[in-house]
Structures are given as structure tokens and as C-alpha cells.
Scaffold this motif. Structure first.
Motif, PDB file in Angstrom:
ATOM      1  N   GLY A  36      -0.165  15.836   1.563  1.00 15.31           N
ATOM      2  CA  GLY A  36       0.881  15.485   0.607  1.00 15.31           C
ATOM      3  C   GLY A  36       0.353  14.541  -0.458  1.00 15.31           C
ATOM      4  O   GLY A  36      -0.856  14.362  -0.620  1.00 15.31           O
ATOM      5  N   TRP A  37       1.276  13.913  -1.163  1.00 14.98           N
ATOM      6  CA  TRP A  37       0.914  12.991  -2.246  1.00 14.98           C
ATOM      7  C   TRP A  37       1.868  11.800  -2.215  1.00 14.98           C
ATOM      8  O   TRP A  37       2.886  11.829  -1.538  1.00 14.98           O
ATOM      9  N   TRP A  38       1.506  10.747  -2.942  1.00 17.08           N
ATOM     10  CA  TRP A  38       2.303   9.524  -2.978  1.00 17.08           C
ATOM     11  C   TRP A  38       2.398   8.986  -4.391  1.00 17.08           C
ATOM     12  O   TRP A  38       1.600   9.314  -5.252  1.00 17.08           O
ATOM     13  N   PHE A  39       3.401   8.130  -4.580  1.00 21.02           N
ATOM     14  CA  PHE A  39       3.579   7.441  -5.856  1.00 21.02           C
ATOM     15  C   PHE A  39       2.822   6.115  -5.822  1.00 21.02           C
ATOM     16  O   PHE A  39       1.863   5.924  -6.541  1.00 21.02           O
ATOM     17  N   HIS A  40       3.255   5.179  -4.968  1.00 18.05           N
ATOM     18  CA  HIS A  40       2.550   3.913  -4.766  1.00 18.05           C
ATOM     19  C   HIS A  40       2.298   3.710  -3.277  1.00 18.05           C
ATOM     20  O   HIS A  40       2.997   4.278  -2.443  1.00 18.05           O
ATOM     21  N   LEU A  41       1.317   2.865  -2.986  1.00 29.15           N
ATOM     22  CA  LEU A  41       0.936   2.621  -1.596  1.00 29.15           C
ATOM     23  C   LEU A  41       1.330   1.231  -1.137  1.00 29.15           C
ATOM     24  O   LEU A  41       1.308   0.271  -1.913  1.00 29.15           O
ATOM     25  N   ARG A  42       1.680   1.138   0.144  1.00 27.28           N
ATOM     26  CA  ARG A  42       2.055  -0.114   0.791  1.00 27.28           C
ATOM     27  C   ARG A  42       1.247  -0.251   2.072  1.00 27.28           C
ATOM     28  O   ARG A  42       0.970   0.729   2.756  1.00 27.28           O
ATOM     29  N   ARG A  43       0.915  -1.484   2.406  1.00 28.33           N
ATOM     30  CA  ARG A  43       0.078  -1.781   3.572  1.00 28.33           C
ATOM     31  C   ARG A  43       0.873  -2.616   4.556  1.00 28.33           C
ATOM     32  O   ARG A  43       1.471  -3.627   4.190  1.00 28.33           O
ATOM     33  N   CYS A  44       0.889  -2.203   5.811  1.00 33.66           N
ATOM     34  CA  CYS A  44       1.539  -2.995   6.849  1.00 33.66           C
ATOM     35  C   CYS A  44       0.732  -4.280   7.024  1.00 33.66           C
ATOM     36  O   CYS A  44      -0.481  -4.246   7.257  1.00 33.66           O
ATOM     37  N   ALA A  45       1.403  -5.406   6.900  1.00 30.28           N
ATOM     38  CA  ALA A  45       0.727  -6.700   6.997  1.00 30.28           C
ATOM     39  C   ALA A  45       0.374  -7.054   8.434  1.00 30.28           C
ATOM     40  O   ALA A  45      -0.390  -7.989   8.666  1.00 30.28           O
ATOM     41  N   GLU A  46       0.881  -6.301   9.394  1.00 33.38           N
ATOM     42  CA  GLU A  46       0.594  -6.588  10.795  1.00 33.38           C
ATOM     43  C   GLU A  46      -0.557  -5.746  11.341  1.00 33.38           C
ATOM     44  O   GLU A  46      -1.460  -6.268  11.982  1.00 33.38           O
ATOM     45  N   THR A  58      -2.790   6.895  -9.752  1.00 34.81           N
ATOM     46  CA  THR A  58      -1.421   6.643  -9.318  1.00 34.81           C
ATOM     47  C   THR A  58      -0.518   7.474 -10.215  1.00 34.81           C
ATOM     48  O   THR A  58      -0.559   7.281 -11.422  1.00 34.81           O
ATOM     49  N   PRO A  59       0.249   8.418  -9.672  1.00 33.94           N
ATOM     50  CA  PRO A  59       0.301   8.779  -8.263  1.00 33.94           C
ATOM     51  C   PRO A  59      -0.991   9.449  -7.822  1.00 33.94           C
ATOM     52  O   PRO A  59      -1.819   9.823  -8.631  1.00 33.94           O
ATOM     53  N   GLY A  60      -1.118   9.597  -6.536  1.00 38.40           N
ATOM     54  CA  GLY A  60      -2.346  10.149  -5.987  1.00 38.40           C
ATOM     55  C   GLY A  60      -2.086  10.920  -4.709  1.00 38.40           C
ATOM     56  O   GLY A  60      -0.953  11.004  -4.258  1.00 38.40           O
ATOM     57  N   PRO A  61      -3.117  11.430  -4.129  1.00 37.21           N
ATOM     58  CA  PRO A  61      -4.501  11.415  -4.603  1.00 37.21           C
ATOM     59  C   PRO A  61      -4.758  12.519  -5.623  1.00 37.21           C
ATOM     60  O   PRO A  61      -3.955  13.449  -5.758  1.00 37.21           O
ATOM     61  N   ALA A  62      -5.868  12.404  -6.312  1.00 36.98           N
ATOM     62  CA  ALA A  62      -6.233  13.395  -7.323  1.00 36.98           C
ATOM     63  C   ALA A  62      -6.258  14.782  -6.695  1.00 36.98           C
ATOM     64  O   ALA A  62      -6.725  14.961  -5.571  1.00 36.98           O
TER      65      ALA A  62
END
Length: 114
Positions: free
Chosen positions: A25-35, A98-102
Motif C-alpha cells: 500500500g501507500w501512505w500520506f505521512h508517517l508516525r512512529r510509536c514512541a514506545e 511524501t506521500p510514499g513510497p515512490a
């Protein structure tokens, strides 16, 4: 926001959304779990994998995984915060669009955002 839900020693799971990469699939922006470092896509992305990860695991805090952004978000109170520096890398690779991936972003991606 307390430091509960933040581990500054854990590296991110990779350069893109784990689930989107698995599903091609693809994404708009990425977020990282801080835990735990899980990288998922934002709630504007079709998959909304970052919030799904938080709901499934109970890990309440995410950090932006976008270049130039250094905020944290806590799902418990739905607030943005400043936070500690996390283990590198701090964002996805600079050559990743962004968006990605290419190569996987559809031409009508803007109509597919949530």
C-alpha cells in the motif's frame, strides 16, 4: 504528557509504514510509536495504521516520522507535546517522497485521503 509510553532507546521499525509495506500500500505521512518504534501511517492515510497500532497495543504516544517535524501526540488526551529525542533515525529517508513510497502512490491519491 508523562514519559510513560516513551522509550528513547528503541529505533524505528524501518523507513515506512510496516503494514502498508506488507500490503504493498501507500501512505500520506508517517508516525512512529514512541514506545516500541513501530512506524505506521497517519490517520489521513487510507490504512490509518499508526492509530490502529496504538489501539491494538495500548502504546499511547506517537512521534512524527517526517523530516523537520519533532512533535509527539498522546492518544489518551489527544494533545500534541514536545518530548525527548528518540533513537535515530528521526525521520524517514530524505529521498522517500511524501506521500510514499515512490511507485505505489496512485495518481488520485488526494481524493483517497481521509
Amino acid at each position: 504528557m508523562s514519559d510513560v509510553g516513551i522509550d528513547t532507546t528503541v529505533s524505528p521499525s524501518g523507513p515506512g509504514c510496516v503494514e502498508c509495506d506488507h500490503q504493498l500500500g501507500w501512505w500520506f505521512h508517517l508516525r512512529r510509536c514512541a514506545e516500541c518504534g513501530h512506524v505506521g501511517c497517519c490517520d489521513n492515510s487510507p490504512g490509518q495504521h499508526a492509530s490502529a497500532h496504538a489501539n491494538t497495543t495500548g502504546h499511547p504516544v506517537i512521534a512524527s516520522y517526517e523530516p523537520g517535524e519533532d512533535w509527539f501526540y498522546d492518544y489518551r488526551d489527544q494533545q500534541f507535546y514536545d518530548g525527548p529525542r528518540l533513537a535515530p533515525p528521526e525521520h524517514h529517508p530524505l529521498d522517500q517522497p511524501t506521500p510514499g513510497p515512490a511507485g505505489r502512490v496512485p495518481a488520485d491519491w488526494q481524493q483517497l485521503l481521509r
